[in-house]
Design a protein around this motif. Structure first.
Motif, short mmCIF file in Angstrom:
data_model
loop_
_atom_site.label_atom_id
_atom_site.label_comp_id
_atom_site.label_asym_id
_atom_site.label_seq_id
_atom_site.Cartn_x
_atom_site.Cartn_y
_atom_site.Cartn_z
N TYR A 62 0.80 -1.22 0.00
CA TYR A 62 0.00 0.00 0.00
C TYR A 62 0.84 1.27 0.00
N THR A 63 2.14 1.12 0.18
CA THR A 63 3.03 2.29 0.12
C THR A 63 3.63 2.40 -1.27
N ALA A 64 3.49 3.57 -1.88
CA ALA A 64 4.06 3.83 -3.20
C ALA A 64 4.93 5.08 -3.08
N TYR A 65 5.59 5.44 -4.19
CA TYR A 65 6.48 6.60 -4.16
C TYR A 65 6.24 7.49 -5.37
N VAL A 66 6.16 8.79 -5.11
CA VAL A 66 6.05 9.80 -6.17
C VAL A 66 7.27 10.71 -6.05
N ASP A 67 8.10 10.71 -7.08
CA ASP A 67 9.32 11.53 -7.08
C ASP A 67 10.13 11.31 -5.80
N GLY A 68 10.11 10.07 -5.30
CA GLY A 68 10.91 9.74 -4.13
C GLY A 68 10.21 9.86 -2.80
N TYR A 69 8.97 10.37 -2.79
CA TYR A 69 8.26 10.58 -1.53
C TYR A 69 7.18 9.51 -1.36
N ALA A 70 7.10 8.97 -0.14
CA ALA A 70 6.16 7.90 0.15
C ALA A 70 4.73 8.43 0.22
N VAL A 71 3.80 7.68 -0.37
CA VAL A 71 2.37 7.99 -0.30
C VAL A 71 1.61 6.68 -0.08
N ASN A 72 0.38 6.79 0.41
CA ASN A 72 -0.45 5.61 0.64
C ASN A 72 -1.45 5.41 -0.49
N LEU A 73 -1.65 4.16 -0.87
CA LEU A 73 -2.60 3.81 -1.92
C LEU A 73 -3.87 3.22 -1.32
N ASP A 74 -5.00 3.44 -1.99
CA ASP A 74 -6.26 2.79 -1.59
C ASP A 74 -6.25 1.33 -2.03
N VAL A 75 -5.69 1.09 -3.22
CA VAL A 75 -5.59 -0.26 -3.79
C VAL A 75 -4.18 -0.44 -4.32
N PRO A 76 -3.48 -1.49 -3.92
CA PRO A 76 -2.10 -1.69 -4.39
C PRO A 76 -2.05 -2.33 -5.76
N ALA A 77 -0.87 -2.36 -6.33
CA ALA A 77 -0.66 -3.11 -7.57
C ALA A 77 -0.86 -4.59 -7.25
N LYS A 78 -1.26 -5.36 -8.25
CA LYS A 78 -1.49 -6.79 -8.01
C LYS A 78 -1.24 -7.57 -9.30
N ILE A 79 -1.11 -8.86 -9.15
CA ILE A 79 -0.92 -9.72 -10.31
C ILE A 79 -2.24 -10.43 -10.60
N VAL A 80 -2.75 -10.25 -11.83
CA VAL A 80 -4.02 -10.84 -12.25
C VAL A 80 -3.77 -11.63 -13.53
N ASN A 81 -4.06 -12.93 -13.48
CA ASN A 81 -3.86 -13.79 -14.65
C ASN A 81 -2.45 -13.66 -15.22
N GLY A 82 -1.48 -13.57 -14.32
CA GLY A 82 -0.09 -13.53 -14.74
C GLY A 82 0.40 -12.16 -15.17
#
Length: 261
Positions: free
Chosen positions: A91-111
């Motif tokens: 749920y933690t992502a980075y924009v220009d090096g700064y940490a931000v929180n995501l509502d939905v994270p990246a995920k793997i779907v069907n490979g």
């Protein structure tokens, strides 16, 4: 709240159910970039109100370079002065090096690795809107007033003949529409090492920060005298991880300092 949601998810998982299955299977009609539909390898999905798209299709269509770290399952997109980084299931992502929180994270779907579209696109400077199941991306305006662009070049020339150039291998000047700021970025081989050497000598690091604050304020005053009301950003980029910032000074005040982390 996140701990509560996590606990609820765990309970559903133990019972053999998932509270997001319906949402995860909801499909977006597609993505429109400046009036034309983007062709991508895989169909965008909607999960908890957020559109996820294949990591490369859309981002490369808008001109971004995408790096994939298999070991950490992290995707990092670069476009001009912008960068955005997400990690699968984090749920933690980075924009220009700064940490931000995501509502939905990246995920793997069907490979396929799926990333949150609004977060990635807006982090790279694009406008995002939704209508009738379609996602619309609009290219940001990057055209600067010719006179202002010339002033930026003149300011960069002045800096090249000043003591500023002695601190790091190189620097660049740019303008950020998002923050309405002239951005002075220090970078180059050995930047990370040099910063940490200064941090270990507290007096030297304190003096360096004071110097960066002074430069930031002088930038504001320089352009104000020319008739431009702009913010100023002075930042030091980590050469070992270019998407991270070691020091950021905004309008003469420290906004981020790695030494305090």
């Amino acid at each position: 709240m996140k701990k509560i949601l996590f606990a609820m998810t765990l309970v559903f998982a133990l019972l053999g159910f998932s509270p997001t299955v319906v949402e995860a299977n909801t499909l977006s009609k597609g993505v429109i970039l400046d009036g034309e539909q983007i062709s991508m390898d895989g169909t965008p999905i909607i999960e908890n109100g957020r559109t996820l798209v294949p990591v490369r299709g859309v981002l490369e269509a808008i001109g971004a370079t995408v790096d994939w770290n298999q070991a950490t399952k992290t995707a990092t997109a670069h476009l001009g002065e912008f960068s955005a980084s997400v990690t699968v299931d984090k749920y933690t992502a980075y924009v220009d090096g700064y940490a931000v929180n995501l509502d939905v994270p990246a995920k793997i779907v069907n490979g396929r690795t799926m990333v949150p579209l609004r977060f990635m696109a807006e982090a790279l400077g694009y406008d995002v809107s939704y209508k009738d199941g379609w996602v619309y991306l609009d290219t940001p305006s990057t055209d600067l007033d010719p006179e202002f662009a010339a002033e930026l070049e003149d300011f960069e020339s002045i800096l090249k003949d000043s003591p500023v150039k002695d601190y790091f291998e190189s620097f660049s000047i740019a303008y950020s529409d998002e923050e309405g700021a002239v951005v002075l970025s220090f970078e180059g081989d050995g930047t990370n090492k040099k910063v940490h050497e200064m941090i270990n000598k507290q007096d030297e690091w304190a003096y360096y920060i004071e110097y960066m604050e002074m430069i930031s304020m002088e930038m504001v005053m320089y352009f104000k005298q020319l008739g431009y009301e702009v913010n100023s950003i002075v930042e030091v980029i980590d050469d070992e991880n270019p998407e991270y910032v070691l020091l950021k000074v905004f309008n003469g005040l420290v906004d981020y300092d790695i030494a305090t982390e």
